[in-house]
Design an enzyme around this catalytic site. Structure first.
Site, PDB file in Angstrom:
ATOM      1  N   HIS A 153       0.816  -1.222   0.000  1.00  0.00           N
ATOM      2  CA  HIS A 153       0.000   0.000   0.000  1.00  0.00           C
ATOM      3  C   HIS A 153       0.848   1.269   0.000  1.00  0.00           C
ATOM      4  O   HIS A 153       0.331   2.358  -0.226  1.00  0.00           O
ATOM      5  CB  HIS A 153      -0.923   0.001   1.223  1.00  0.00           C
ATOM      6  CG  HIS A 153      -2.024  -1.018   1.132  1.00  0.00           C
ATOM      7  ND1 HIS A 153      -3.326  -0.673   0.869  1.00  0.00           N
ATOM      8  CD2 HIS A 153      -2.013  -2.368   1.228  1.00  0.00           C
ATOM      9  CE1 HIS A 153      -4.074  -1.772   0.821  1.00  0.00           C
ATOM     10  NE2 HIS A 153      -3.296  -2.815   1.044  1.00  0.00           N
TER      11      HIS A 153
ATOM     12  N   ASP B 109       3.726   9.428  -0.835  1.00  0.00           N
ATOM     13  CA  ASP B 109       2.536   8.706  -0.392  1.00  0.00           C
ATOM     14  C   ASP B 109       2.245   7.597  -1.399  1.00  0.00           C
ATOM     15  O   ASP B 109       2.356   7.818  -2.611  1.00  0.00           O
ATOM     16  CB  ASP B 109       1.346   9.685  -0.359  1.00  0.00           C
ATOM     17  CG  ASP B 109       0.347   9.354   0.732  1.00  0.00           C
ATOM     18  OD1 ASP B 109       0.295   8.190   1.150  1.00  0.00           O
ATOM     19  OD2 ASP B 109      -0.382  10.267   1.165  1.00  0.00           O
TER      20      ASP B 109
HETATM   21  P1  ADQ Z   1      -2.969   6.321   4.818  1.00  0.00           P
HETATM   22  O1  ADQ Z   1      -1.546   6.742   5.005  1.00  0.00           O
HETATM   23  O2  ADQ Z   1      -3.765   6.193   6.045  1.00  0.00           O
HETATM   24  O3  ADQ Z   1      -3.084   4.960   3.960  1.00  0.00           O
HETATM   25  P2  ADQ Z   1      -4.829   7.687   2.894  1.00  0.00           P
HETATM   26  O4  ADQ Z   1      -4.743   6.894   1.647  1.00  0.00           O
HETATM   27  O5  ADQ Z   1      -4.930   9.147   2.650  1.00  0.00           O
HETATM   28  O6  ADQ Z   1      -3.573   7.488   3.842  1.00  0.00           O
HETATM   29  O7  ADQ Z   1      -6.082   7.208   3.721  1.00  0.00           O
HETATM   30  C1  ADQ Z   1      -6.518   7.878   4.879  1.00  0.00           C
HETATM   31  C2  ADQ Z   1      -7.936   7.428   5.196  1.00  0.00           C
HETATM   32  O8  ADQ Z   1      -8.285   7.936   6.492  1.00  0.00           O
HETATM   33  C3  ADQ Z   1      -8.961   8.005   4.213  1.00  0.00           C
HETATM   34  O9  ADQ Z   1      -9.841   6.986   3.796  1.00  0.00           O
HETATM   35  C4  ADQ Z   1      -9.718   9.074   5.013  1.00  0.00           C
HETATM   36  O10 ADQ Z   1     -11.103   9.152   4.737  1.00  0.00           O
HETATM   37  C5  ADQ Z   1      -9.535   8.606   6.440  1.00  0.00           C
HETATM   38  N1  ADQ Z   1      -9.489   9.804   7.310  1.00  0.00           N
HETATM   39  C6  ADQ Z   1      -8.680  10.854   7.165  1.00  0.00           C
HETATM   40  N2  ADQ Z   1      -8.929  11.778   8.120  1.00  0.00           N
HETATM   41  C7  ADQ Z   1      -9.900  11.288   8.894  1.00  0.00           C
HETATM   42  C8  ADQ Z   1     -10.571  11.759  10.067  1.00  0.00           C
HETATM   43  N3  ADQ Z   1     -10.252  12.908  10.687  1.00  0.00           N
HETATM   44  N4  ADQ Z   1     -11.512  10.980  10.590  1.00  0.00           N
HETATM   45  C9  ADQ Z   1     -11.813   9.800  10.020  1.00  0.00           C
HETATM   46  N5  ADQ Z   1     -11.198   9.300   8.926  1.00  0.00           N
HETATM   47  C10 ADQ Z   1     -10.252  10.025   8.371  1.00  0.00           C
HETATM   48  C11 ADQ Z   1      -2.142   4.001   3.416  1.00  0.00           C
HETATM   49  C12 ADQ Z   1      -1.058   4.582   2.508  1.00  0.00           C
HETATM   50  C13 ADQ Z   1      -1.701   5.409   1.397  1.00  0.00           C
HETATM   51  C14 ADQ Z   1      -2.676   4.533   0.607  1.00  0.00           C
HETATM   52  C15 ADQ Z   1      -3.634   3.810   1.542  1.00  0.00           C
HETATM   53  C16 ADQ Z   1      -4.468   2.778   0.797  1.00  0.00           C
HETATM   54  O11 ADQ Z   1      -0.158   5.382   3.268  1.00  0.00           O
HETATM   55  O12 ADQ Z   1      -0.717   5.933   0.525  1.00  0.00           O
HETATM   56  O13 ADQ Z   1      -3.419   5.364  -0.263  1.00  0.00           O
HETATM   57  O14 ADQ Z   1      -2.938   3.129   2.577  1.00  0.00           O
HETATM   58  O15 ADQ Z   1      -3.680   1.899   0.066  1.00  0.00           O
END
Ligand code: ADQ
Length: 494
Positions: A170, A382
């Site tokens: 991921h 990312d």
């Molecule tokens: P993350 O590093 O966690 O994921 P991201 O892909 O942006 O990063 O996902 C974050 C998730 O958290 C989103 O679905 C978002 O809706 C949720 N979120 C953010 N802020 C929030 C809040 N305040 N309250 C509730 N929910 C919140 C890792 C990798 C990424 C990759 C994903 C999926 O680091 O690069 O995209 O896995 O493979």
């Protein structure tokens, strides 16, 4: 859809997709949120599948019965892999968070290369492998997720039993100049070659992996076709592929259009009637580039006085790894910057930075997406960044602008309609903010329409199908993506 070539799908991840809580003298189990569960749950329940992972509880807690009960309501089995607290410390907090996370994001100077961490990592990967062998048969398909479990296939293959086993990473995969700093580089690369299929988020990540193999194995041969690469490395062969992860378009679009969300959104608009809201949403992490983003807001207000009183950053931060001193220091730095910027610029009726440090219910998050005129998503590196995709999907009014880091995996798909920025180039980010501020509604609309269409076509279900198709038919898929050289040369000519 394929999915008929195996008996059961067995998903393996570090954590089970549930939240377990000890309440009123008993364990309660709640489903975890997230696109991965939404996409995988139907396949798992259709084939009586299994999800294996650490439940996040101590070894003394007996969570089998509550999980079994919960499994029945979900239609698939949740199988806990119980780990010793001491092992979790070395494998998860140590090797996964202090070695692999920084290294694979290019922050090798943050790595703590402790031998004990590596030993615990291998021990826990072996523990997962033994549990997989017990729970599964040769007719199942085992799909292992993420950097915590890169050695699982090697541990399975040490014995006589075989499993068909795929892996999806991921987070990014760096080039040799970074990856080869890892003392256990040969072992990790060799372990990845033991999977049948390795999935990456972008073609850049996949080619970095190939370049690392080429450095350590002079006899590496690669044949690529569309999103797949067939790699032979010494006497080992593996298929690798790019499968950009996405979100459930319909789920987010429906929630955004719901009455509940639109009334919240209208209220938020009323609070900022003459301002454009710039949204930042991230987990607290040094890879997300939050101090640099705050600095860009400060510089934008200094360089472009016409933006004073007209823009407000709404920065939402989800607490993460709070027990780690480095993350505590980052939180303090962010809060100091927020205080400084607000102290420097606030005027009666206008606060430049609104800051929320908490997890939010999905409907609140979606109303923020819908109420914001811009999203400022500037990670330093990312894997994909799902927030960028969620913002666009929720923006069904097509009046928002996505400002996106070149170093988010999402840029390889969304580059032509987002405003791409180098997050280290503060001036460029300030200019992007100003450009978005003055962007004509018709340009906003056409860009956002195309962004939403791309995400709709290549949604989470496409991701799932293309991975499983590659696993069983080795059939390449056309997934339009651009590497750095394509999108940077179109915006940043020498
Ligand atoms: P993350 O590093 O966690 O994921 P991201 O892909 O942006 O990063 O996902 C974050 C998730 O958290 C989103 O679905 C978002 O809706 C949720 N979120 C953010 N802020 C929030 C809040 N305040 N309250 C509730 N929910 C919140 C890792 C990798 C990424 C990759 C994903 C999926 O680091 O690069 O995209 O896995 O493979």
């Amino acid at each position: 859809m394929i999915h008929t070539s195996f008996d059961r799908l067995v998903v393996v991840s570090n954590r089970l997709p549930v939240v377990l809580k000890w309440e009123h003298e008993r364990w309660t189990v709640r489903a975890g949120a997230g696109g991965l569960v939404t996409a995988l749950a139907p396949v798992l329940s259709r084939n009586g599948g299994v999800w294996m992972g650490w439940p996040g509880t101590s070894e003394q807690a007996d969570v089998h019965a509550p999980l079994e009960e919960f499994s029945q309501s979900q239609g698939y089995l949740l199988h806990p892999v119980i780990l010793q607290t001491e092992d979790v410390r070395g494998y998860y907090y140590g090797f996964s968070n202090e070695v692999l996370w920084p290294l694979l994001h290019g922050f090798h100077t943050h790595c703590n290369f402790k031998l004990d961490y590596w030993e615990k990592y291998q021990k826990v990967n072996n523990r997962f492998a033994q549990e997989i062998l017990q729970v599964t048969t040769e007719d199942d398909y085992v799909w292992v997720h993420d950097y915590h479990l890169m050695c699982v296939a090697r541990e399975i293959n040490k014995g006589l039993s075989r499993r068909k086993c795929g892996f999806f990473l991921h987070i990014p995969f760096p080039g040799p100049e970074i990856f080869l700093k890892l003392p256990w580089r040969r072992s990790i690369l060799g372990s990845l070659l033991e999977f049948d299929l390795i999935g990456f988020q972008t073609s850049q990540d996949m080619m970095n992996f190939v370049r690392c193999l080429e450095c350590l194995c002079s006899n590496t041969r690669v044949h690529t076709e569309q999103n797949l690469a067939w790699i032979a490395c010494g006497d080992k062969e593996v298929t690798a592929g790019t499968f950009p992860i996405s979100i459930d378009f319909d789920e987010f679009a429906e929630l955004a259009a719901s009455k509940e969300v639109s009334s919240r959104t209208d209220k938020l608009h009323m609070l900022h009637p003459d301002q454009q809201v710039i949204l930042g949403v991230d987990r607290l992490d040094y890879t997300k580039g939050i101090p640099q983003r705050l600095e860009a807001i400060r510089q934008a207000l200094i360089r472009f006085p016409d933006l004073k009183g007209k823009i407000a950053l709404l920065q939402v931060l989800v607490p993460s790894r709070e027990e780690v001193p480095e993350y505590q220091a980052l939180k303090e730095e962010i809060e100091r910057l927020v205080g400084e910027i607000n102290g420097q610029f606030t005027e009666p009726g206008w606060i430049p930075v609104h800051y929320l440090y908490r997890s939010l219910p999905r409907a609140d998050l979606v109303s923020f997406y819908l109420a914001s005129e811009m999203a400022l998503i500037t990670p330093l590196w990312d894997g994909m960044n799902l927030v960028a995709k969620e913002y666009c999907v929720c923006n069904y009014r097509e009046d928002g602008v996505l400002i996106l880091s070149e170093f988010a995996g999402a840029a390889s798909q969304l580059y032509s309609d987002a405003i791409l920025v180098n997050p280290y180039d503060v001036n460029a980010v300030t200019e992007a903010i100003r450009r978005a501020f003055y962007m004509h509604p018709s340009e906003r609309q056409s860009r956002m329409r195309r962004l939403r269409q791309t995400i709709k076509t290549y949604d989470i279900h496409f991701w799932l199908d293309s991975f499983l198709q590659a696993a069983f038919d080795s059939r390449p898929q056309e997934v339009p993506m651009a590497g750095f050289s394509t999108f940077l040369s179109s915006i940043d000519r020498l």
